[in-house]
Design an enzyme around this catalytic site. Sequence first.
Site, PDB file in Angstrom:
ATOM      1  N   GLN A 196     -32.776  12.101 -21.993  1.00  0.00           N
ATOM      2  CA  GLN A 196     -32.561  12.603 -20.632  1.00  0.00           C
ATOM      3  C   GLN A 196     -32.885  11.508 -19.596  1.00  0.00           C
ATOM      4  O   GLN A 196     -32.791  10.335 -19.904  1.00  0.00           O
ATOM      5  CB  GLN A 196     -33.385  13.874 -20.363  1.00  0.00           C
ATOM      6  CG  GLN A 196     -32.832  15.121 -21.053  1.00  0.00           C
ATOM      7  CD  GLN A 196     -33.205  15.221 -22.511  1.00  0.00           C
ATOM      8  OE1 GLN A 196     -34.359  15.022 -22.871  1.00  0.00           O
ATOM      9  NE2 GLN A 196     -32.254  15.511 -23.354  1.00  0.00           N
ATOM     10  N   LYS A 221     -28.676   4.700 -22.861  1.00  0.00           N
ATOM     11  CA  LYS A 221     -29.938   4.308 -23.516  1.00  0.00           C
ATOM     12  C   LYS A 221     -29.748   4.056 -25.002  1.00  0.00           C
ATOM     13  O   LYS A 221     -30.433   3.216 -25.578  1.00  0.00           O
ATOM     14  CB  LYS A 221     -31.008   5.400 -23.323  1.00  0.00           C
ATOM     15  CG  LYS A 221     -31.421   5.599 -21.889  1.00  0.00           C
ATOM     16  CD  LYS A 221     -32.499   6.647 -21.779  1.00  0.00           C
ATOM     17  CE  LYS A 221     -32.041   8.041 -22.101  1.00  0.00           C
ATOM     18  NZ  LYS A 221     -31.092   8.622 -21.154  1.00  0.00           N
ATOM     19  N   ASP A 260     -27.904   9.992 -19.685  1.00  0.00           N
ATOM     20  CA  ASP A 260     -26.612   9.347 -19.998  1.00  0.00           C
ATOM     21  C   ASP A 260     -26.484   7.958 -19.394  1.00  0.00           C
ATOM     22  O   ASP A 260     -25.391   7.531 -19.011  1.00  0.00           O
ATOM     23  CB  ASP A 260     -25.421  10.215 -19.523  1.00  0.00           C
ATOM     24  CG  ASP A 260     -25.503  11.625 -20.044  1.00  0.00           C
ATOM     25  OD1 ASP A 260     -25.860  11.784 -21.216  1.00  0.00           O
ATOM     26  OD2 ASP A 260     -25.237  12.556 -19.271  1.00  0.00           O
ATOM     27  N   GLY A 265     -27.821  13.135 -26.368  1.00  0.00           N
ATOM     28  CA  GLY A 265     -26.743  12.629 -27.216  1.00  0.00           C
ATOM     29  C   GLY A 265     -26.744  11.122 -27.113  1.00  0.00           C
ATOM     30  O   GLY A 265     -26.417  10.572 -26.077  1.00  0.00           O
ATOM     31  N   HIS A 266     -27.206  10.455 -28.153  1.00  0.00           N
ATOM     32  CA  HIS A 266     -27.293   8.994 -28.109  1.00  0.00           C
ATOM     33  C   HIS A 266     -26.204   8.380 -28.959  1.00  0.00           C
ATOM     34  O   HIS A 266     -26.139   8.605 -30.167  1.00  0.00           O
ATOM     35  CB  HIS A 266     -28.690   8.534 -28.574  1.00  0.00           C
ATOM     36  CG  HIS A 266     -29.749   8.885 -27.585  1.00  0.00           C
ATOM     37  ND1 HIS A 266     -31.087   8.787 -27.849  1.00  0.00           N
ATOM     38  CD2 HIS A 266     -29.652   9.333 -26.318  1.00  0.00           C
ATOM     39  CE1 HIS A 266     -31.760   9.170 -26.769  1.00  0.00           C
ATOM     40  NE2 HIS A 266     -30.914   9.508 -25.838  1.00  0.00           N
TER      41      HIS A 266
HETATM   42  P1  IMP Z   1     -31.184  21.748 -20.956  1.00  0.00           P
HETATM   43  O1  IMP Z   1     -31.955  20.505 -21.190  1.00  0.00           O
HETATM   44  O2  IMP Z   1     -30.183  22.055 -22.044  1.00  0.00           O
HETATM   45  O3  IMP Z   1     -32.060  22.925 -20.634  1.00  0.00           O
HETATM   46  O4  IMP Z   1     -30.284  21.527 -19.639  1.00  0.00           O
HETATM   47  C1  IMP Z   1     -30.832  21.408 -18.329  1.00  0.00           C
HETATM   48  C2  IMP Z   1     -30.051  20.398 -17.499  1.00  0.00           C
HETATM   49  O5  IMP Z   1     -30.306  19.081 -17.998  1.00  0.00           O
HETATM   50  C3  IMP Z   1     -28.538  20.585 -17.522  1.00  0.00           C
HETATM   51  O6  IMP Z   1     -28.013  20.225 -16.249  1.00  0.00           O
HETATM   52  C4  IMP Z   1     -28.081  19.580 -18.570  1.00  0.00           C
HETATM   53  O7  IMP Z   1     -26.748  19.175 -18.361  1.00  0.00           O
HETATM   54  C5  IMP Z   1     -29.067  18.445 -18.324  1.00  0.00           C
HETATM   55  N1  IMP Z   1     -29.319  17.619 -19.538  1.00  0.00           N
HETATM   56  C6  IMP Z   1     -30.095  17.919 -20.599  1.00  0.00           C
HETATM   57  N2  IMP Z   1     -30.101  16.915 -21.491  1.00  0.00           N
HETATM   58  C7  IMP Z   1     -29.336  15.941 -20.986  1.00  0.00           C
HETATM   59  C8  IMP Z   1     -28.978  14.621 -21.434  1.00  0.00           C
HETATM   60  O8  IMP Z   1     -29.388  14.146 -22.500  1.00  0.00           O
HETATM   61  N3  IMP Z   1     -28.175  13.912 -20.615  1.00  0.00           N
HETATM   62  C9  IMP Z   1     -27.736  14.394 -19.424  1.00  0.00           C
HETATM   63  N4  IMP Z   1     -28.036  15.612 -18.964  1.00  0.00           N
HETATM   64  C10 IMP Z   1     -28.825  16.385 -19.734  1.00  0.00           C
END
Ligand code: IMP
Length: 430
Positions: free
Chosen positions: A232, A16, A13, A40-41
């Site tokens: 991420q 990007k 977040d 989420g972009h």
């Molecule tokens: P997962 O990727 O859904 O398995 O989540 C694992 C952890 O990564 C959690 O704490 C999510 O909130 C975090 N996370 C996954 N994708 C993103 C992203 O695009 N932005 C911020 N946090 C993320």
Amino acid sequence: MPVTAIIGAQWGDEGKGKIVDFLSEKADVVVRAAGGANAGHTIIIGKDKTVFHLIPSGIMREGTLNVMGNGMVIDPIVLIEELDKLEKKGITVGPERLAISRRAHVIMDYHKALDKADMIKDYERRVEHLSEKGVEIGTTGRGIGPCYADKASRTGIRMADFIDNTARLELLKKNLAVKNVLLKHFGQEEMTAEELDERCRGRAERLKPFVVDTGVLLEQQKGKNILIEGAQGTMLDIDHGTYPYVTSSNPTVGGDMIGVGISRIDKVVGIFKAYTTRVGGGPLPTELHGDEGEKLRQPGGEYGATTGRPRRCGWFDGVVARHTMRVNGYTEVMVTKLDVLDGFETIKVCTAYELDGERIEHFPSRAEDAMKCKPVYEELPGWKQDITGVRKLKHLPKAARNYISYLEKLIGAKISLISVGPSREQTIEK
Ligand code: IMP
């Protein structure tokens, strides 16, 4: 073929989406290497806001080729929704604009069911010793972990098999024999291979024209500018992040090479937010609680683009910056959301931690230790002035320029771009 990688330098977040959109002006090809619909972009063009979870943000630029790399885990339902959304905006996407790797893994309904189910809770109960409070990872529930787990245990379904009606049914039969035991154990509805296959058939037909060997396709793009769009962030990397409070992929420069299938990256651009945010559980040493956190959350609009959850907010963390610089070797850095700090009298920056009475300058490898770290702050003067209309560095207030120079020293790389608002125009190129 010059290759540029955009890397999330904190916990995701970092903004990007806007940077990728900005840089994709000069890119011929935009590629995603890792992750899935957990990302989420957000792209804002004029008054129009579009959020992508899977399709690379380059799709909003006419003439770019967008590639979903082998390192991704793709949910066909979300992907088809995004294609439909684009069509509604008058953007028709054909195979000349979007390519999906035959090697990318597919998120199946059981992955999402297991992600949302007690499986994760059960896992958390087992790792409760990691924190006094038994903090939840708080996944996005998009099936990411269970899908990558299948990839590692060699039972995953890849795009090449997903679009093949015979292979898909065979794999579903094999997998569901085991998955149904798990689903039952976690109180979820069991699935039959035939029913699930039936649901997949139409989705597979729709995606089939886009599925190719993207490694070969990229090899054919000689002389073209390739941009790898990060998802991420480095602190969510399964190896280099705050394990186990991480995602299940490697959203770092090494992960990019594997997730795209290339052997060279020419430019590594680290994206930092001017402060820090994180969604989900786990260590966040500079976190500000209560009203203090709100002072960043409100002006920053810090709510997750995928889950809508309020993001945890805190000051810029120099220890994290050094750590992610070491992992990725940024050749340049870009800073987003500098304007969110407009209202502050003074701005704090964390330069080291105190852990059990000792000063440390490196990010601890154990989440349990990271949760105990107390930030050591430097306090810098704020600028108390609206900078959203500034387009040139020299027009930024002196305190804001000082803040930028301070961050450059802390990170150990030059800042080449500063974002002062969500739209394409609100950008200062240094
Ligand atoms: P997962 O990727 O859904 O398995 O989540 C694992 C952890 O990564 C959690 O704490 C999510 O909130 C975090 N996370 C996954 N994708 C993103 C992203 O695009 N932005 C911020 N946090 C993320």
